[in-house]
Design a protein around this motif. Sequence first.
Motif, PDB file in Angstrom:
ATOM      1  N   ALA A 288      -2.180  -6.609   5.414  1.00 13.70           N
ATOM      2  CA  ALA A 288      -1.513  -5.841   4.355  1.00 13.70           C
ATOM      3  C   ALA A 288      -1.091  -4.459   4.831  1.00 13.70           C
ATOM      4  O   ALA A 288      -0.056  -3.934   4.400  1.00 13.70           O
ATOM      5  N   ILE A 289      -1.869  -3.866   5.726  1.00 13.88           N
ATOM      6  CA  ILE A 289      -1.548  -2.506   6.183  1.00 13.88           C
ATOM      7  C   ILE A 289      -0.819  -2.506   7.523  1.00 13.88           C
ATOM      8  O   ILE A 289      -0.596  -1.446   8.114  1.00 13.88           O
ATOM      9  N   GLY A 290      -0.460  -3.706   7.996  1.00 10.72           N
ATOM     10  CA  GLY A 290       0.329  -3.787   9.221  1.00 10.72           C
ATOM     11  C   GLY A 290      -0.457  -3.553  10.480  1.00 10.72           C
ATOM     12  O   GLY A 290       0.076  -3.031  11.468  1.00 10.72           O
ATOM     13  N   ASN A 291      -1.733  -3.945  10.480  1.00  9.64           N
ATOM     14  CA  ASN A 291      -2.579  -3.771  11.651  1.00  9.64           C
ATOM     15  C   ASN A 291      -3.396  -5.044  11.890  1.00  9.64           C
ATOM     16  O   ASN A 291      -4.612  -5.072  11.713  1.00  9.64           O
ATOM     17  N   ALA A 315      -0.718   1.575  -3.636  1.00  4.39           N
ATOM     18  CA  ALA A 315      -1.618   1.008  -2.625  1.00  4.39           C
ATOM     19  C   ALA A 315      -2.524  -0.051  -3.235  1.00  4.39           C
ATOM     20  O   ALA A 315      -2.769  -1.107  -2.626  1.00  4.39           O
ATOM     21  N   MET A 316      -3.022   0.198  -4.432  1.00  9.14           N
ATOM     22  CA  MET A 316      -3.884  -0.774  -5.096  1.00  9.14           C
ATOM     23  C   MET A 316      -3.143  -2.084  -5.348  1.00  9.14           C
ATOM     24  O   MET A 316      -3.680  -3.171  -5.105  1.00  9.14           O
ATOM     25  N   ARG A 317      -1.914  -2.005  -5.836  1.00 11.86           N
ATOM     26  CA  ARG A 317      -1.150  -3.228  -6.113  1.00 11.86           C
ATOM     27  C   ARG A 317      -0.916  -4.030  -4.832  1.00 11.86           C
ATOM     28  O   ARG A 317      -1.036  -5.267  -4.823  1.00 11.86           O
ATOM     29  N   ILE A 318      -0.575  -3.351  -3.741  1.00 11.09           N
ATOM     30  CA  ILE A 318      -0.317  -4.050  -2.476  1.00 11.09           C
ATOM     31  C   ILE A 318      -1.581  -4.751  -1.987  1.00 11.09           C
ATOM     32  O   ILE A 318      -1.549  -5.928  -1.594  1.00 11.09           O
ATOM     33  N   LEU A 319      -2.707  -4.030  -2.023  1.00  8.30           N
ATOM     34  CA  LEU A 319      -3.953  -4.591  -1.509  1.00  8.30           C
ATOM     35  C   LEU A 319      -4.488  -5.696  -2.423  1.00  8.30           C
ATOM     36  O   LEU A 319      -5.000  -6.716  -1.942  1.00  8.30           O
ATOM     37  N   GLN A 320      -4.388  -5.507  -3.717  1.00  5.09           N
ATOM     38  CA  GLN A 320      -4.850  -6.543  -4.640  1.00  5.09           C
ATOM     39  C   GLN A 320      -4.024  -7.829  -4.478  1.00  5.09           C
ATOM     40  O   GLN A 320      -4.556  -8.940  -4.551  1.00  5.09           O
ATOM     41  N   LYS A 321      -2.733  -7.674  -4.267  1.00  2.00           N
ATOM     42  CA  LYS A 321      -1.879  -8.837  -4.045  1.00  2.00           C
ATOM     43  C   LYS A 321      -2.311  -9.595  -2.797  1.00  2.00           C
ATOM     44  O   LYS A 321      -2.173 -10.827  -2.711  1.00  2.00           O
ATOM     45  N   ALA A 322      -2.875  -8.863  -1.824  1.00  4.39           N
ATOM     46  CA  ALA A 322      -3.348  -9.488  -0.581  1.00  4.39           C
ATOM     47  C   ALA A 322      -4.780 -10.014  -0.717  1.00  4.39           C
ATOM     48  O   ALA A 322      -5.329 -10.552   0.254  1.00  4.39           O
ATOM     49  N   GLY A 323      -5.402  -9.842  -1.894  1.00  5.23           N
ATOM     50  CA  GLY A 323      -6.756 -10.338  -2.100  1.00  5.23           C
ATOM     51  C   GLY A 323      -7.844  -9.379  -1.658  1.00  5.23           C
ATOM     52  O   GLY A 323      -8.976  -9.790  -1.402  1.00  5.23           O
ATOM     53  N   VAL A 324      -7.501  -8.084  -1.589  1.00  6.63           N
ATOM     54  CA  VAL A 324      -8.459  -7.066  -1.148  1.00  6.63           C
ATOM     55  C   VAL A 324      -8.958  -6.300  -2.367  1.00  6.63           C
ATOM     56  O   VAL A 324      -8.168  -5.880  -3.221  1.00  6.63           O
TER      57      VAL A 324
END
Length: 361
Positions: A288-291, A315-324
């Motif tokens: 999700a963070i490109g690493n 940031a929360m929406r991006i990470l939650q979408k990735a299951g974090v």
Amino acid sequence: MGIKVEGKVYGDIERKKALEGLRIIDLSQVYAGPYASKLLADMGAEVIRVESAVRSGRGGQKPQSGAVYPDGEPGERPYNRSAYYNELNRNKLAISLDLSKDQGREVFKRLVKVSDVVIENFSPRVMENFGLDYPTLRQIKPEIIVVSISAYGQTGPYRDYVSFGRGIEAMVGLSQITGYDDSQPLGPGIAYADAAAGLHAAFAVLVALRHRRRTGKGQHIDLSLRESLTPLLGEHVLDYSMNKRAPERRGNRDSSTIFQGCYRCRGNDAWITIAIYSDEERESLRNAIGNPTGRDEDLDNVIENWTLSHEPDEAMRILQKAGVRAGAVLGAEDLTSDPHLKERGFFEIVTHPEAGTHPYP
């Protein structure tokens, strides 16, 4: 008459609250006791606050130090405008009595005779000194339920010690495990011990009412702030009893996670928390963070470099979408405008004749 919900009527039965018809006499002050009776009032109980004619919990004619008033203005009657007092004592009635006088005690006894529950959070010696302890109240009404909330309980060597929640958080070890490894012990941002005791007290009243309905008997509930909070640190107590291992202050880390931290985001004093519990979640975070490939010892810096380019909600929406597991760090101004809480109708808009119209949690 049907049930009316948001202007609509359903069925032919009038909906009643769970504790409607129950009367509670509330002698309590500050936080733990008023919080318990507030919850019971929300469920329909009639709560009558008995406030001191000498020292009222809402304050007198002069503004209270540190109190919050609408627009910062205490007004002519600051005791009716305090945010703290109004939030904890909604849905309640009140009477002022001087329990050090015979007349005040007689009025109180008359109230007890027509009530179901008494809640108080004085130190144990106070009700005895008033001549209003449980054995006395039981003679007035045998089935009365009395809840006595105190710092350390009605018995034991600390019986007459006094404390607020802040002192109790230290005495149970919560302050000892809060903070960074190189810092002094810290307390939580609210009086956590009072909130825990208030919840326990409200639940205890419900259990006592069920017991009375089945047996016809009242009871005296001895509720200690210290003993209400200690079980919430159970894992640390058990770890020491099993392994003689004392917990350490870990800051934003958590021993049950693979990785956890709080990171700066774009904006002024903007933050997000992130917790990783499995290898799969760690990989999802990296992607999700490109690493996708990197060393765990560099992960803190890599994450914060990424979060600094995003606002917390984004940031929360991006990470939650990735299951974090990620959550933006919110303040009071964010909570009252939060779209999720608004859609769920969490806040109640209440109009007070002197404090005005505000959202109440």
